[in-house]
Design an enzyme around this catalytic site. Structure first.
Site, PDB file in Angstrom:
ATOM      1  N   GLU A 260       1.489   3.258   1.396  1.00 33.71           N
ATOM      2  CA  GLU A 260       2.023   4.532   3.003  1.00 33.71           C
ATOM      3  C   GLU A 260       3.088   3.384   3.353  1.00 33.71           C
ATOM      4  OE1 GLU A 260      -2.339   4.317   4.335  1.00 33.71           O
ATOM      5  OE2 GLU A 260      -1.187   3.316   2.980  1.00 33.71           O
TER       6      GLU A 260
ATOM      7  N   GLY B 119     -23.142  -0.380 -29.585  1.00 33.30           N
ATOM      8  CA  GLY B 119     -23.491   1.282 -30.003  1.00 33.30           C
ATOM      9  C   GLY B 119     -24.523   1.534 -29.529  1.00 33.30           C
TER      10      GLY B 119
ATOM     11  N   ASP C 135     -18.637  -4.931 -36.902  1.00 32.13           N
ATOM     12  CA  ASP C 135     -17.514  -4.434 -36.541  1.00 32.13           C
ATOM     13  C   ASP C 135     -16.319  -5.287 -36.284  1.00 32.13           C
ATOM     14  OD1 ASP C 135     -17.979  -1.879 -37.189  1.00 32.13           O
ATOM     15  OD2 ASP C 135     -17.879  -1.147 -34.753  1.00 32.13           O
TER      16      ASP C 135
ATOM     17  N   CYS D  91      -5.855   1.465   6.252  1.00 29.20           N
ATOM     18  CA  CYS D  91      -6.743   0.303   6.606  1.00 29.20           C
ATOM     19  C   CYS D  91      -5.980  -0.291   7.974  1.00 29.20           C
ATOM     20  CB  CYS D  91      -6.191  -1.012   5.402  1.00 29.20           C
ATOM     21  SG  CYS D  91      -4.775  -1.125   5.544  1.00 29.20           S
TER      22      CYS D  91
ATOM     23  N   ARG E 130     -28.557   1.361 -29.557  1.00 31.48           N
ATOM     24  CA  ARG E 130     -28.888   0.767 -28.424  1.00 31.48           C
ATOM     25  C   ARG E 130     -28.824   1.374 -27.670  1.00 31.48           C
ATOM     26  NH1 ARG E 130     -30.998  -4.077 -27.952  1.00 31.48           N
ATOM     27  NH2 ARG E 130     -33.597  -4.487 -28.353  1.00 31.48           N
TER      28      ARG E 130
ATOM     29  N   HIS F  19       0.495  -1.356   0.113  1.00 33.47           N
ATOM     30  CA  HIS F  19       0.169   0.047  -0.482  1.00 33.47           C
ATOM     31  C   HIS F  19       0.417   1.119   0.023  1.00 33.47           C
ATOM     32  CE1 HIS F  19      -3.741  -1.533   1.907  1.00 33.47           C
ATOM     33  NE2 HIS F  19      -3.190  -2.811   0.492  1.00 33.47           N
TER      34      HIS F  19
END
Length: 387
Positions: free
Chosen positions: A72, A318, A226, A100, A320, A70
């Site tokens: 720290e 797409g 595509d 944490c 829709r 992490h």
């Protein structure tokens, strides 16, 4: 002052008079450092950490990759290897998210900070994760550490809006993206083959987006028309999870989507999963959608993606699919890639919904000798996200 993640600055959030205190100035740097983890730590948050002694930064660190040390720990160890750990009791540690206090993939950072001898810690915002929320700050105070909270808190939450949505909403952060012409067309009418609306400059931006988000979701019409790879080949980064839905069948198994080159998830019916698409099970995660959910599958799809550790998804269309997600309110952010060229006819791009905020000024690519058509990216965020 630099912008954070291209968006809000201190005057937009916590500081109303436009002047930064020393804590705010160092926290701003902390948030900038945190952003270095973008695209590598999800579904964990991006976190930055500074160690400041006598007004000078003596070490920095950030969460570099999921499962790794992490922020720290990174900052503390960076200072140690430079022989500066003796300065910790007279230093302030700045961290962009509450340390944490539980054992996960790494030991608790709050314990590490307290045992390292720090007497003062400045935290931007709390961690909404129930395993952490408030416990890290409480542990530090129990150890006699002075803890200052809420410094650039709104800005810190916005930086980690994907994580905040993933934890708080139990779903991925949803980013809608499409490319359109200057007159608002997304594809030619009756198109049955790929059609590039923007040029190579925005293709790099699109692949960068894919590399920085956890998943990319497309509709079946886009798959058929595509046959996209949905990878970040024009930009260095990890390939996203590919996602699609098909409740009718008939998708050719020869599509790039099914080639097994990167993680792939297909939401389909129980019958198709057991029948037509059963041969895909070795290389595609087939998820059977309950019959009762097929008509409105959005909540089911998003919850399953979250359960799979997907903290963010970019929807590339797409039209829709984009409109359906807008109508259902299942989106958080929108990016429009726009070319200055005009198509005059074709499939119209979706209309922008109400309740959007401009996230940052347009990113403009002007006309050059190599690229004769100007391009730009417009970027919006829902008001609820900015709040």
């Amino acid at each position: 002052m630099p912008e954070m993640d291209g968006g809000m600055n201190a005057t937009d959030s916590d500081n109303k008079d436009g002047f930064l205190s020393a804590d705010e100035a160092f926290m701003r740097r902390c948030l900038t450092v945190a952003g270095n983890g973008r695209g590598a730590v999800s579904p964990n948050p991006m976190v930055g950490c500074l160690i400041v002694h006598d007004g000078s930064i003596i070490a920095e660190g950030y969460h570099r990759k999921y499962g790794g040390p992490h922020a720290e720990v990174e900052a503390i160890e960076n200072a140690r290897v430079r022989g500066l750990s003796h300065l910790f009791p007279e230093s302030t540690l700045y961290v962009s998210l509450e340390p944490c206090a539980h054992y996960g993939k790494q030991p608790p950072c709050a314990v590490k900070v307290a045992e390292s001898g720090f007497k003062r810690v400045v935290v931007a915002c709390g961690d909404p994760n129930p395993a952490v929320s408030g416990r890290g700050i409480a542990l530090l105070r129990e150890k006699g550490v002075e803890v200052v909270t809420g410094v650039l808190a709104a800005e810190a939450r916005f930086l980690n809006r994907r994580f905040m949505t993933y934890i708080g909403g139990q779903r991925p952060y949803v980013l809608l993206k499409w490319a359109q012409s200057a007159d608002g067309f997304i594809a030619p009418a009756g198109g049955c083959a790929p059609c590039a609306v923007t040029d190579a400059r925005l293709q790099v931006e699109n692949h960068k987006l894919r590399a920085q988000e956890d998943a990319v979701w497309v509709g079946t019409h886009t798959l058929l028309t595509d046959d996209p790879r949905l990878d970040p080949r024009a930009y260095y980064g990890r390939p996203p999870l590919r996602v699609a839905m098909d409740f009718r069948g008939g998708l050719p198994l020869s599509l790039h989507f099914f080639d097994g080159s990167q993680p792939t998830m297909l939401f389909t019916t129980e019958a198709l999963a057991a029948g037509e698409y059963a041969a895909l099970q070795a290389r595609v995660n087939l998820v059977a959608v309950p019959a009762a959910e097929v008509a409105r599958p959005w909540a089911f799809v998003l919850s399953r993606l979250a359960a799979a550790g997907v903290g963010s998804v970019v929807v590339e269309g797409g039209t829709r699919l984009l409109r359906q997600l807008m109508a259902a309110g299942c989106y958080d952010e929108i990016r429009v890639f726009e070319s200055a060229c005009r198509k005059e006819t074709g499939y119209a791009a979706p209309d922008l919904p109400d309740g959007l905020c401009v996230y940052r000024p347009d990113l403009v690519y002007p006309v050059t000798a190599a690229f004769p058509v100007a391009q730009r990216i417009r970027h919006y965020v829902r008001e609820e996200v900015m709040a």
